[in-house]
Design a protein around this motif. Structure first.
Motif, short mmCIF file in Angstrom:
data_model
loop_
_atom_site.label_atom_id
_atom_site.label_comp_id
_atom_site.label_asym_id
_atom_site.label_seq_id
_atom_site.Cartn_x
_atom_site.Cartn_y
_atom_site.Cartn_z
N THR A 15 -1.36 4.14 -4.04
CA THR A 15 -2.56 4.10 -3.29
C THR A 15 -3.33 5.24 -3.27
O THR A 15 -4.69 5.19 -3.67
N HIS A 39 0.88 -1.11 -0.05
CA HIS A 39 -0.21 0.06 0.06
C HIS A 39 0.94 1.34 0.03
O HIS A 39 0.60 2.03 0.82
N GLY A 84 -4.40 -0.47 -2.93
CA GLY A 84 -2.81 -0.55 -3.04
C GLY A 84 -2.76 -1.02 -4.37
O GLY A 84 -3.23 -0.74 -5.61
#
Length: 217
Positions: free
Chosen positions: A101, A96, A158
């Protein structure tokens, strides 16, 4: 645990820690898998990287089976499904990182604003639509976004990167976060220019003999 098995497990632990060291992940949110004979090794669920051990890495069959008393990452399904569907991949990493992200939160794919997009196999890095983590639906969407690609974003979640080796998968994860960071800055400066598909196709071919690709990894 024989010698080869231990080496493989240690490499998964090292890769998970490398994600943290590169600033791509924190805490327990990322996960790593490695293809092994008969299945895969995957990081366990809910264990911080500093507490990972070779013994704690979970061996799974391609049927989703794993030893009693162990709990694989909640994202084991897309790791298993990617390795089952894409024989050219030997490892998968999921993390992530901030810039990947951020674009995933916006549901935005990454276009060919830099020639390094070719490292992922084509003129874009797609963003898979949202589905809850750990679900079969998310796995299906990730596989579709990865068609002819080695990385994708997951909406509101992510990123995934896959390669022939753990080294290649980690390299791609770092390259994708770098590209997303550059794109984010370029959008603040002005309107990024998108390279033509033909140029990216040519660069994909050039990359076949470049760096990690030259050794088949």
């Amino acid at each position: 645990m024989d010698g080869d098995d231990r080496v493989a497990r240690e490499s998964v632990v090292a890769a998970a820690r490398a994600l943290d060291a590169a600033g791509l992940n924190r805490g327990t949110s990322g996960n790593v898998s490695l293809r092994v004979p008969g299945g895969l090794l995957v990081t366990p669920s809910g264990v911080p990287t500093e507490r990972l051990s070779p013994e704690g890495i979970v061996r799974m069959g391609l049927d989703g089976s794993y030893p009693a008393g162990q709990k694989p990452s909640s994202e084991w399904r897309f790791h298993r499904d990617i390795l089952a569907a894409r024989p050219e991949f030997g490892a998968v990493v999921h993390a992530h990182p901030v810039h990947c992200t951020a674009f995933a939160m916006c549901g935005r794919e990454i276009p060919a604003v830099h020639y390094m997009i070719a490292a992922f196999g084509g003129p874009s890095v797609r963003c898979a639509p949202y589905a809850p983590y750990g679900t079969e639906a998310l796995s299906r969407l990730a596989l579709a976004a990865l068609a002819d690609r080695s990385a994708c974003l997951l909406a509101n979640h992510g990123m995934i990167a896959a390669g022939a080796s753990l080294e290649k998968a980690l390299w791609l994860a770092v390259e994708l976060e770098t590209l997303c960071r550059q794109y984010a800055v370029a959008l603040q400066v002005g309107t990024p220019r998108v390279l033509p598909d033909a140029e990216i196709r040519a660069t994909v071919e050039r990359f076949r003999g470049y760096g990690l690709n030259a050794s088949g990894t």
